[in-house]
Design an enzyme around this catalytic site. Structure first.
Site, PDB file in Angstrom:
ATOM      1  N   GLU A   1       0.799  -1.229   0.000  1.00 40.74           N
ATOM      2  CA  GLU A   1       0.000   0.000   0.000  1.00 40.74           C
ATOM      3  C   GLU A   1       0.832   1.279   0.000  1.00 40.74           C
ATOM      4  O   GLU A   1       0.433   2.283  -0.575  1.00 40.74           O
ATOM      5  CB  GLU A   1      -0.946   0.011   1.218  1.00 40.74           C
ATOM      6  CG  GLU A   1      -2.106  -0.956   1.124  1.00 40.74           C
ATOM      7  CD  GLU A   1      -3.117  -0.560   0.058  1.00 40.74           C
ATOM      8  OE1 GLU A   1      -3.263   0.639  -0.217  1.00 40.74           O
ATOM      9  OE2 GLU A   1      -3.762  -1.461  -0.509  1.00 40.74           O
TER      10      GLU A   1
ATOM     11  N   SER B   1     -43.676 -35.369  36.415  1.00 41.59           N
ATOM     12  CA  SER B   1     -43.118 -36.115  37.544  1.00 41.59           C
ATOM     13  C   SER B   1     -41.780 -35.575  38.034  1.00 41.59           C
ATOM     14  O   SER B   1     -41.334 -35.943  39.126  1.00 41.59           O
ATOM     15  CB  SER B   1     -42.953 -37.587  37.159  1.00 41.59           C
ATOM     16  OG  SER B   1     -44.212 -38.182  36.928  1.00 41.59           O
TER      17      SER B   1
END
Length: 838
Positions: free
Chosen positions: A117, A499
């Protein structure tokens, strides 16, 4: 920018007027030799250019943005939620960013970026003149203005303050901004901000976030090839996105590697190795971070309630109690159970159908499949596929990634009828049908696993796991798929426990003189127009409480609650954190007809596991800001007397009952599968199998699983908690208990319990009842006594009166024992222990 444009328009008007006034001078110059005219006009042009640029700069410079945002850089950082071991569970915010100071960014990453870059970054003053001249020459003959020649400083100026449109006026302001930035900021500061600010695709801002987004690991763990891939992204993160366009990304990566070699960062061998390395990218599915979404959403809601919208930009980090290994195991266990259950259901038909003419070329077929599956994304291991060929005993289909798969044998057994041309149109599987497929475990016949046709489950579920000694939530899954249904069944689903509620009532009965050896008549009962029954339709006559809970006998629990009374039963359940107001004040309470959440049940069963203490579930342990400053920190509650819910001896004796269930009762598969016997738990199945549960624990881990439909309906006549919920519990506990030493719940060391000889051998009872042999031998009326089928011994006769007469005496345990603990807010009134009606 507007000032500059206005200036240029005014300047153009002035130049036009001046040009008109120079006509006599131009006629005089025309008589000069050519070289003199060229010299004069060249000098005039140069002077004009300098004056124009200088004037423009003088006008624009005072209006340039203040650089305080850069000097005191405070980037937007998302809210992140972490597991206890530091793994990321989820992040929230429009910008994924993880800020790293420059000295923590790997040197090779910095060098790779500068190589491609801005090679001369540390030499120029913000603008690289040779690059600009080169770009101007290219753009002079190109209408696209493809060459920008922007330095990293210029790119940062544009990203922070300007538009990305390619305009010469913008370029001029960009240059001025770059010069201003270089005059006020150091090179390292500019590079640091750039590497944390720049957008790199996949909602990732900065290179650390990009490393996580593309490779699922931190920047410091990347290879040279992976670093080169990231370094190529700033030029065009949309086109060079390796997940969306790998070919373009690969081309850009090769450019970066070549530049790194050119500037001496890589040798020829290193460069070639980087080119040849096969990259392992994260798939879009992996980026969903699916495992902890329900737990993370609970955190998000709490943080948003406290900090508002700022929570998504302040860089808040939240550490939870979730253990990632447990969480992944819980997620997979619940999904596996729901998918296994779905395979037992009728085929509902393909998700959709698309037109696939038989004369398509391979390329056209691939494009058609890709387009067809765009609206049917994969759901983790539940893959979407387009059927391309069907015979009477085989299906060929194509997955989203282009893989062609064959399905046959057991993989299509459930849909064989849908392969026929005579199948109903809405059920038929034919070319173009979109179906769901699942890959099975590897076998000798299918080393890579066989594919099978399946369908997304309509049923939902939840799995919650808690550490009993601290209340830490170890794992929490609130449904099959968060993307499909955000309703958190672990915390928001109020369902009948069936239960699995019974242990709370048995625990209450112990306080009133009952023992696991107490006999109760398991015989049909009718109260008014209510005639309940046992789930298996079998009635065993006189049976001990231990046997009754192991076999989940409804008649015994109803008779027990008759003696305890529904009000006292509700109050006692409140001691375990159960919402008393959601429990019925009648005998249906014995069958678990009230409402609870899975998280409540996990906390409630933890009371048995930790010796009688009710602790608040803890999920968030620490909150820090982006500077790692602690905003909140929480410690787990301690096992102190102010958190005591029931006595240690009650927790122990009730746990022995639950141990019987997990070893020899309805949940015997738990011990058999895990090959350990320090397990405790209870199955739960409501009327018509609308809700299926398994709640259980080992001393270090309490886990609850619930399965049911959002709109309550039967899971099926043959479905039970032991058949549908227990398998998920076993799969999860296989991981959660790995490396955990065997440890059964021990009896209290204070002598508060003793063993007595019961109908089926030795059993436990509270010490004061054993001393005077006043424990309840029977409970309620027993119509007929028989011999014990196991030993042939005569079962005891019904006593005539007293504490063993079959009537629970409120406060019996406290009358002879130590004073009861202080009443908790959710528990029964203190008079409960004094013997009045409560």
């Amino acid at each position: 920018m507007q000032l500059l444009q206005k200036f240029l328009r005014q300047l153009l008007d002035v130049l036009r007027a001046a040009w008109a006034k120079t006509a006599p001078l131009r006629r005089s110059l025309a008589r000069l030799p050519t070289w003199k005219r060229a010299l004069v006009w060249g000098g005039a042009a140069m002077l004009s250019f300098v004056l124009i640029i200088g004037g423009a700069a003088a006008i624009v410079w005072p209006g340039l943005p203040d650089l305080s945002r850069l000097v005191d850089y405070q980037p937007k950082q998302p809210l992140r939620v972490y597991a206890a071991d530091g793994e990321l569970l989820a992040e929230y915010g429009t910008e994924r960013r993880h800020y790293l100071p420059l000295d923590q960014i790997p040197k090779q990453m910095r060098q790779a970026l500068l190589a491609v870059e801005d090679t001369n970054f540390y030499e120029h003053q913000g603008v690289y003149i040779p690059g600009m001249i080169r770009a101007f020459g290219v753009n002079l003959f190109s209408s696209s203005r493809s060459q920008g020649a922007s330095t990293i400083t210029q790119q940062l100026a544009r990203d922070f303050y300007l538009t990305k449109r390619k305009l010469y006026t913008r370029k001029f302001v960009e240059i001025l901004l770059a010069l201003k930035m270089e005059s006020q900021l150091s090179k390292d500061k500019i590079l640091e901000v750039y590497m944390n600010q720049i957008y790199l695709g996949q909602r990732a801002y900065g290179f650390e976030a990009a490393a996580e987004a593309y490779f699922g690991k931190p920047l410091k763990a990347l290879s040279t090839a992976e670093i080169a891939m990231l370094a190529g992204l700033p030029q065009n993160p949309y086109r060079a996105n390796p997940i969306n366009n790998f070919k373009a990304a690969k081309r850009r990566q090769l450019v970066v590697i070549s530049r790194m070699q050119d500037v001496g960062l890589l040798t020829a061998e290193q460069a070639q190795a980087a080119r040849d390395e096969k990259l392992q990218l994260r798939t879009a599915q992996e980026q969903r971070l699916p495992y902890g979404q329900y737990a993370a959403e609970m955190v998000r809601q709490q943080i948003h309630a406290q900090y508002g919208e700022d929570a998504y930009t302040r860089g808040i980090n939240v550490t939870t109690t979730i253990r990632m290994d447990n969480q992944v195991a819980a997620y997979k266990a619940l999904r596996r159970t729901l998918l296994d259950y779905e395979r037992r259901k009728a085929w509902r038909g393909p998700e959709d159908t698309v037109d696939l003419p038989t004369d398509l070329t391979d390329t056209e077929l691939d494009n058609a499949v890709t387009q067809a599956l765009a609206d049917h994304p994969d759901n983790d291991d539940l893959r979407a596929a387009v059927v391309t060929e069907v015979t009477s005993n085989r299906i060929r289909a194509t997955l989203q990634d282009g893989e062609d798969i064959d399905l046959k044998g057991d993989g299509i057994r459930s849909v064989l009828s849908a392969l026929s041309e005579k199948a109903k149109p809405n059920l038929r599987i034919q070319r173009g049908a979109i179906i769901r497929v699942l890959k099975g475990a590897p076998t000798k016949e299918f080393p890579k696993g066989a594919w099978a046709v399946t369908q997304p489950p309509e049923a939902e579920g939840a799995l919650v796991s808690v550490e009993p000694e601290t209340g830490r939530v170890l794992a929490l899954v609130g449904g099959f798929d968060f993307a499909r249904n955000q309703f958190n069944h672990a915390t928001q689903a109020w369902r009948q426990p069936g239960s699995s509620f019974k242990p709370y009532l048995y625990s209450g009965a112990l306080e009133m003189g009952a023992s696991p050896a107490t006999l109760v008549d398991d015989a049909p009962i009718t109260i008014g127009d209510w005639s309940p029954r046992n789930s298996d339709g079998q009635y065993d006559g006189p049976i001990t409480l231990r046997q009754a809970l192991a076999k989940s006998k409804n008649m015994v629990t109803i008779r027990l609650l008759e003696q305890l009374s529904p009000e006292r039963g509700r109050a006692w359940a409140g001691k375990f954190g159960i919402d008393v107001d959601r429990q019925p004040a009648n005998l249906t309470l014995a069958l678990g007809s009230g409402s609870v959440t899975p998280l409540q049940m996990a906390s409630g069963y933890s009371v048995f596991a930790n010796g009688g203490y009710l602790l608040k579930p803890l999920l968030i342990t620490k909150i820090t800001d982006s500077q790692n400053q602690v905003l909140f920190q929480a410690e787990p509650e301690k096992l102190t007397e102010d958190h005591r819910a029931i006595s240690e001896r009650n927790a122990f004796v009730t746990s022995t009952l639950l141990h019987e269930v997990a070893v020899r009762g309805t949940a015997y598969r738990a011990s058999a599968s895990l090959k350990r016997y320090d397990l405790y738990g209870k199955t739960g199945t409501t009327n018509d199998a609308v809700d299926a549960w398994f709640a259980g624990f080992q001393r270090k881990v309490a886990t609850v699983v619930w399965i049911g439909y959002d709109q309550p309906r039967s899971l099926g006549d043959r479905e039970t908690g032991g058949g549908i919920a227990l398998p998920a519990w076993i799969d999860y506990m296989q991981v959660a208990l790995k490396g955990v030493p065997t440890a059964e719940v021990p009896p209290p060391t204070d002598g508060s319990v003793a063993q007595i000889e019961g109908p089926n051998g030795p059993d436990w009872v509270f010490q004061e009842f054993a001393a005077g042999d006043t424990w309840l031998k029977t409970l309620g009326t027993i119509s007929e006594m028989t011999t014990d089928p196991a030993t042939g011994a005569l079962l005891p006769a019904v006593p005539a009166s007293g504490a063993a007469s079959g009537v629970l005496v409120p406060g019996a345990a406290s009358a002879a024992g130590p004073a009861p603990p202080a009443r908790r807010s959710s528990g029964p009134p203190s008079s409960w222990f004094s013997g009045d009606g409560g």
